[in-house]
Scaffold this active site. Structure first.
Site, PDB file in Angstrom:
ATOM      1  N   ASP A 128      10.213  -1.416   6.617  1.00 12.29           N
ATOM      2  CA  ASP A 128      10.834  -0.105   6.879  1.00 12.29           C
ATOM      3  C   ASP A 128      12.149   0.046   6.110  1.00 12.29           C
ATOM      4  O   ASP A 128      12.454   1.112   5.581  1.00 12.29           O
ATOM      5  CB  ASP A 128      11.068   0.078   8.381  1.00 12.29           C
ATOM      6  CG  ASP A 128       9.768  -0.021   9.157  1.00 12.29           C
ATOM      7  OD1 ASP A 128       8.873   0.800   8.909  1.00 12.29           O
ATOM      8  OD2 ASP A 128       9.623  -0.949   9.984  1.00 12.29           O
TER       9      ASP A 128
ATOM     10  N   THR B 264       0.832 -14.741   6.492  1.00 14.72           N
ATOM     11  CA  THR B 264      -0.280 -13.833   6.786  1.00 14.72           C
ATOM     12  C   THR B 264      -0.582 -13.072   5.505  1.00 14.72           C
ATOM     13  O   THR B 264       0.341 -12.668   4.803  1.00 14.72           O
ATOM     14  CB  THR B 264       0.065 -12.814   7.904  1.00 14.72           C
ATOM     15  OG1 THR B 264       0.993 -11.862   7.389  1.00 14.72           O
ATOM     16  CG2 THR B 264       0.657 -13.481   9.129  1.00 14.72           C
TER      17      THR B 264
ATOM     18  N   ASP C 290      -0.160  -3.679  12.365  1.00 13.47           N
ATOM     19  CA  ASP C 290       0.015  -3.808  13.820  1.00 13.47           C
ATOM     20  C   ASP C 290      -1.039  -2.970  14.548  1.00 13.47           C
ATOM     21  O   ASP C 290      -1.587  -3.385  15.567  1.00 13.47           O
ATOM     22  CB  ASP C 290       1.422  -3.338  14.220  1.00 13.47           C
ATOM     23  CG  ASP C 290       2.481  -3.989  13.363  1.00 13.47           C
ATOM     24  OD1 ASP C 290       2.799  -5.149  13.592  1.00 13.47           O
ATOM     25  OD2 ASP C 290       2.954  -3.324  12.417  1.00 13.47           O
TER      26      ASP C 290
ATOM     27  N   SER D 163       6.404  -5.574   1.058  1.00  7.90           N
ATOM     28  CA  SER D 163       7.360  -6.656   1.351  1.00  7.90           C
ATOM     29  C   SER D 163       8.212  -6.307   2.571  1.00  7.90           C
ATOM     30  O   SER D 163       8.506  -5.138   2.825  1.00  7.90           O
ATOM     31  CB  SER D 163       8.289  -6.874   0.151  1.00  7.90           C
ATOM     32  OG  SER D 163       7.564  -6.894  -1.045  1.00  7.90           O
TER      33      SER D 163
ATOM     34  N   HIS E 114       7.739  -1.892  11.958  1.00  4.63           N
ATOM     35  CA  HIS E 114       6.833  -3.021  11.727  1.00  4.63           C
ATOM     36  C   HIS E 114       7.671  -4.258  12.050  1.00  4.63           C
ATOM     37  O   HIS E 114       8.290  -4.861  11.181  1.00  4.63           O
ATOM     38  CB  HIS E 114       6.349  -3.042  10.278  1.00  4.63           C
ATOM     39  CG  HIS E 114       5.573  -4.289   9.937  1.00  4.63           C
ATOM     40  ND1 HIS E 114       4.480  -4.710  10.659  1.00  4.63           N
ATOM     41  CD2 HIS E 114       5.758  -5.229   8.965  1.00  4.63           C
ATOM     42  CE1 HIS E 114       4.018  -5.834  10.138  1.00  4.63           C
ATOM     43  NE2 HIS E 114       4.783  -6.178   9.112  1.00  4.63           N
TER      44      HIS E 114
ATOM     45  N   GLY F  82       8.806 -10.764  -2.995  1.00  6.65           N
ATOM     46  CA  GLY F  82       9.800 -11.065  -1.962  1.00  6.65           C
ATOM     47  C   GLY F  82       9.371 -12.225  -1.111  1.00  6.65           C
ATOM     48  O   GLY F  82       8.194 -12.586  -1.079  1.00  6.65           O
TER      49      GLY F  82
ATOM     50  N   SER G  77      -3.971  -2.214  13.471  1.00  5.97           N
ATOM     51  CA  SER G  77      -5.254  -2.886  13.322  1.00  5.97           C
ATOM     52  C   SER G  77      -5.372  -4.051  14.319  1.00  5.97           C
ATOM     53  O   SER G  77      -6.421  -4.272  14.940  1.00  5.97           O
ATOM     54  CB  SER G  77      -5.353  -3.371  11.871  1.00  5.97           C
ATOM     55  OG  SER G  77      -6.535  -4.043  11.658  1.00  5.97           O
ATOM     56  N   ARG G  78      -4.260  -4.786  14.483  1.00  3.35           N
ATOM     57  CA  ARG G  78      -4.252  -5.883  15.471  1.00  3.35           C
ATOM     58  C   ARG G  78      -4.412  -5.331  16.886  1.00  3.35           C
ATOM     59  O   ARG G  78      -5.114  -5.910  17.726  1.00  3.35           O
ATOM     60  CB  ARG G  78      -2.929  -6.653  15.368  1.00  3.35           C
ATOM     61  CG  ARG G  78      -2.835  -7.480  14.099  1.00  3.35           C
ATOM     62  CD  ARG G  78      -1.459  -8.063  13.882  1.00  3.35           C
ATOM     63  NE  ARG G  78      -1.454  -8.987  12.751  1.00  3.35           N
ATOM     64  CZ  ARG G  78      -0.384  -9.310  12.039  1.00  3.35           C
ATOM     65  NH1 ARG G  78       0.805  -8.791  12.341  1.00  3.35           N
ATOM     66  NH2 ARG G  78      -0.472 -10.152  11.043  1.00  3.35           N
TER      67      ARG G  78
ATOM     68  N   TYR H 252       5.865  -5.160 -16.751  1.00  2.00           N
ATOM     69  CA  TYR H 252       6.262  -3.901 -16.114  1.00  2.00           C
ATOM     70  C   TYR H 252       5.832  -2.672 -16.919  1.00  2.00           C
ATOM     71  O   TYR H 252       5.592  -1.612 -16.354  1.00  2.00           O
ATOM     72  CB  TYR H 252       7.773  -3.875 -15.855  1.00  2.00           C
ATOM     73  CG  TYR H 252       8.127  -4.597 -14.566  1.00  2.00           C
ATOM     74  CD1 TYR H 252       7.923  -3.988 -13.333  1.00  2.00           C
ATOM     75  CD2 TYR H 252       8.622  -5.894 -14.590  1.00  2.00           C
ATOM     76  CE1 TYR H 252       8.220  -4.644 -12.148  1.00  2.00           C
ATOM     77  CE2 TYR H 252       8.919  -6.568 -13.418  1.00  2.00           C
ATOM     78  CZ  TYR H 252       8.720  -5.932 -12.200  1.00  2.00           C
ATOM     79  OH  TYR H 252       9.005  -6.586 -11.032  1.00  2.00           O
TER      80      TYR H 252
HETATM   81  N1  LIG Z   1       3.935  -5.380   5.511  1.00  3.47           N
HETATM   82  C1  LIG Z   1       3.131  -6.317   6.030  1.00  3.47           C
HETATM   83  O1  LIG Z   1       2.365  -6.039   6.950  1.00  3.47           O
HETATM   84  C2  LIG Z   1       3.199  -7.715   5.452  1.00  3.47           C
HETATM   85  C3  LIG Z   1       2.240  -8.682   5.809  1.00  3.47           C
HETATM   86  C4  LIG Z   1       2.354  -9.963   5.267  1.00  3.47           C
HETATM   87  C5  LIG Z   1       3.403 -10.285   4.408  1.00  3.47           C
HETATM   88  N2  LIG Z   1       4.311  -9.302   4.108  1.00  3.47           N
HETATM   89  C6  LIG Z   1       5.442  -9.567   3.193  1.00  3.47           C
HETATM   90  O2  LIG Z   1       4.977  -9.610   1.854  1.00  3.47           O
HETATM   91  C7  LIG Z   1       5.922 -10.350   1.058  1.00  3.47           C
HETATM   92  C8  LIG Z   1       5.172 -11.350   0.192  1.00  3.47           C
HETATM   93  O3  LIG Z   1       4.579 -12.345   0.988  1.00  3.47           O
HETATM   94  P1  LIG Z   1       3.740 -13.542   0.314  1.00  3.47           P
HETATM   95  O4  LIG Z   1       3.169 -14.344   1.425  1.00  3.47           O
HETATM   96  O5  LIG Z   1       2.850 -12.999  -0.737  1.00  3.47           O
HETATM   97  O6  LIG Z   1       4.924 -14.369  -0.373  1.00  3.47           O
HETATM   98  P2  LIG Z   1       4.777 -15.348  -1.637  1.00  3.47           P
HETATM   99  O7  LIG Z   1       6.007 -16.193  -1.644  1.00  3.47           O
HETATM  100  O8  LIG Z   1       3.450 -16.015  -1.622  1.00  3.47           O
HETATM  101  O9  LIG Z   1       4.794 -14.340  -2.886  1.00  3.47           O
HETATM  102  C9  LIG Z   1       5.922 -13.612  -3.258  1.00  3.47           C
HETATM  103  C10 LIG Z   1       5.838 -13.446  -4.771  1.00  3.47           C
HETATM  104  O10 LIG Z   1       6.916 -12.593  -5.182  1.00  3.47           O
HETATM  105  C11 LIG Z   1       7.292 -13.059  -6.476  1.00  3.47           C
HETATM  106  N3  LIG Z   1       8.601 -12.534  -6.829  1.00  3.47           N
HETATM  107  C12 LIG Z   1       9.810 -12.875  -6.332  1.00  3.47           C
HETATM  108  N4  LIG Z   1      10.775 -12.160  -6.942  1.00  3.47           N
HETATM  109  C13 LIG Z   1      10.158 -11.334  -7.815  1.00  3.47           C
HETATM  110  C14 LIG Z   1      10.623 -10.344  -8.748  1.00  3.47           C
HETATM  111  N5  LIG Z   1      11.919 -10.075  -8.862  1.00  3.47           N
HETATM  112  N6  LIG Z   1       9.718  -9.691  -9.484  1.00  3.47           N
HETATM  113  C15 LIG Z   1       8.396  -9.971  -9.355  1.00  3.47           C
HETATM  114  N7  LIG Z   1       7.904 -10.894  -8.508  1.00  3.47           N
HETATM  115  C16 LIG Z   1       8.781 -11.570  -7.750  1.00  3.47           C
HETATM  116  C17 LIG Z   1       7.249 -14.592  -6.365  1.00  3.47           C
HETATM  117  O11 LIG Z   1       7.202 -15.224  -7.630  1.00  3.47           O
HETATM  118  C18 LIG Z   1       5.989 -14.769  -5.534  1.00  3.47           C
HETATM  119  O12 LIG Z   1       4.843 -14.982  -6.355  1.00  3.47           O
HETATM  120  C19 LIG Z   1       6.896 -10.983   2.050  1.00  3.47           C
HETATM  121  O13 LIG Z   1       8.095 -10.239   2.098  1.00  3.47           O
HETATM  122  C20 LIG Z   1       6.159 -10.899   3.396  1.00  3.47           C
HETATM  123  O14 LIG Z   1       7.028 -10.868   4.506  1.00  3.47           O
HETATM  124  C21 LIG Z   1       4.221  -8.039   4.589  1.00  3.47           C
END
Ligand SMILES: NC(=O)c1ccc[n+]([C@@H]2O[C@H](COP(=O)([O-])OP(=O)(O)OC[C@H]3O[C@@H](n4cnc5c(N)ncnc54)[C@H](O)[C@@H]3O)[C@@H](O)[C@H]2O)c1
Length: 318
Positions: free
Chosen positions: A129, A236, A154, A125, A181, A85, A156-157, A71
């Site tokens: 919103d 995704t 969304d 994550s 979203h 997340g 873009s889709r 950090y």
């Molecule tokens: N906004 C969008 O359009 C969009 C699109 C796709 C995914 N997402 C979101 O993105 C997020 C991540 O998805 P992903 O597929 O990469 O999940 P993932 O499980 O592959 O990765 C999540 C990562 O977060 C890490 N993590 C958890 N707690 C943590 C902390 N306290 N500090 C640091 N790291 C921590 C985990 O170790 C893991 O590596 C999800 O919430 C998903 O819904 C958003």
């Protein structure tokens, strides 16, 4: 704490090196958007592996200095991207992730705050919103410095689906999804253009059918695209990575763009104290301006439904 918009080192921190965070790092590297990229995650071994894997690509396709860090590396970043997340499981909504991911966000923000000196904070994550609103509150920075990717994916889709329907490339389609979203997203049909021409007029000129059923079908496919991909491959990440790449370029390399992203509204459309997506000018200071475009009455109604539903979720979050 203050937000200074000193641009210089093109440094990006990505918190969360899962599928989304690593794909963003890969996309930023391929496009040479950043000079320095630091990946930060509670799983340090995996993060180190992801960083090495991307870093060992051929130099002519990206020269960023990419590493697994801490950090403390958030100091002096132009951009900090939060992807930590849990993602959705098949059948879950993004809102179902609220409690778990708000807790994770709290610990991430507490850690960032210890070292934050400047730069934009972009939340990815989900539910984006809700998390954008909380990150904005907890960071206490000027409006727009913290924002979320919101409906950029969304939109873009949406553009992809319209381009497929009219048989043209996506570059000539302009259109946005606004609101949540999530399930309460609103396609702004009244503003969609093809080569700068309103879509209805374009389809008429080209003898293409254009009616409510076609619009509803495109809107439904756009809305359900995330769930469909999650059902098919459990996650995704490529689509959002390229969207983030565009936003990062506008911030780091001072190439302001317009995108439908989520930020805390300050009275636009008569709404405040909630983060939702509207077309916004995004540049070195984050969301620099929200565009107050006029929408058709059903579009405005849809946006207000999103406001109410997101407010209800926010009121249940500490
Ligand atoms: N906004 C969008 O359009 C969009 C699109 C796709 C995914 N997402 C979101 O993105 C997020 C991540 O998805 P992903 O597929 O990469 O999940 P993932 O499980 O592959 O990765 C999540 C990562 O977060 C890490 N993590 C958890 N707690 C943590 C902390 N306290 N500090 C640091 N790291 C921590 C985990 O170790 C893991 O590596 C999800 O919430 C998903 O819904 C958003």
């Amino acid at each position: 704490m203050s937000a200074k918009y000193v641009i210089g080192n093109r440094k990006v921190a990505i918190i969360g090196a899962g599928y989304v965070g690593s794909s963003i790092a890969y996309a930023l590297t391929l496009r040479d958007v950043a000079r320095e990229i630091v990946l930060i995650d509670i799983n340090h071994d995996k993060t180190d592996g992801e960083a090495k894997d991307i870093r060992h690509g051929i130099q002519s396709m990206g020269t960023a200095d990419l590493y697994a860090g801490e950090y403390s590396d958030c100091a002096d970043c132009d951009l900090i991207i939060i992807t930590a997340g849990r993602g959705r499981l098949p059948g879950e909504s993004r809102i179902d992730l609220t409690n778990e991911n708000v807790k994770i966000l709290r610990s991430v923000i507490d850690s960032i705050k210890q070292y934050y000196t400047r730069g934009v904070i972009l939340v990815i994550s989900n539910p984006v919103d809700i998390l954008t609103f909380k990150a904005n509150e907890w960071m206490g920075l000027p409006n727009g410095v913290v924002f979320g990717s919101g409906c950029i994916l969304d939109s873009s889709r949406f553009v992809r689906c319209i381009a497929d329907y009219v048989g043209l490339s996506t570059g000539v389609i302009n259109g946005y999804i606004v609101g949540e979203h999530g399930d309460d997203q609103v396609p702004v049909w009244s503003r969609v253009t093809v080569g700068g021409i309103p879509i209805e007029e374009y389809c008429k000129d080209m003898n293409l059918d254009w009616n409510k059923d076609i619009r509803e079908d495109i809107a439904k496919r756009t809305r359900s695209m995330g769930s469909e991909i999650i059902r098919e491959k459990a996650r995704t990440h490529y689509g959002i990575a390229t969207c983030v790449c565009q936003l990062a370029d506008s911030i780091i390399n001072q190439r302001p763009t317009i995108a439908s992203v989520s930020s805390v509204l300050l009275g636009e459309h008569g709404v405040r104290d909630v983060a939702l997506s509207v077309p916004s000018v995004v540049g070195p200071a984050g969301v620099q301006q929200r565009i107050r475009e006029r929408w058709a009455s059903e579009e405005t109604r849809g946006f207000f439904d999103a406001v109410e539903n997101i407010r209800a979720v926010l009121s249940s979050v500490n």
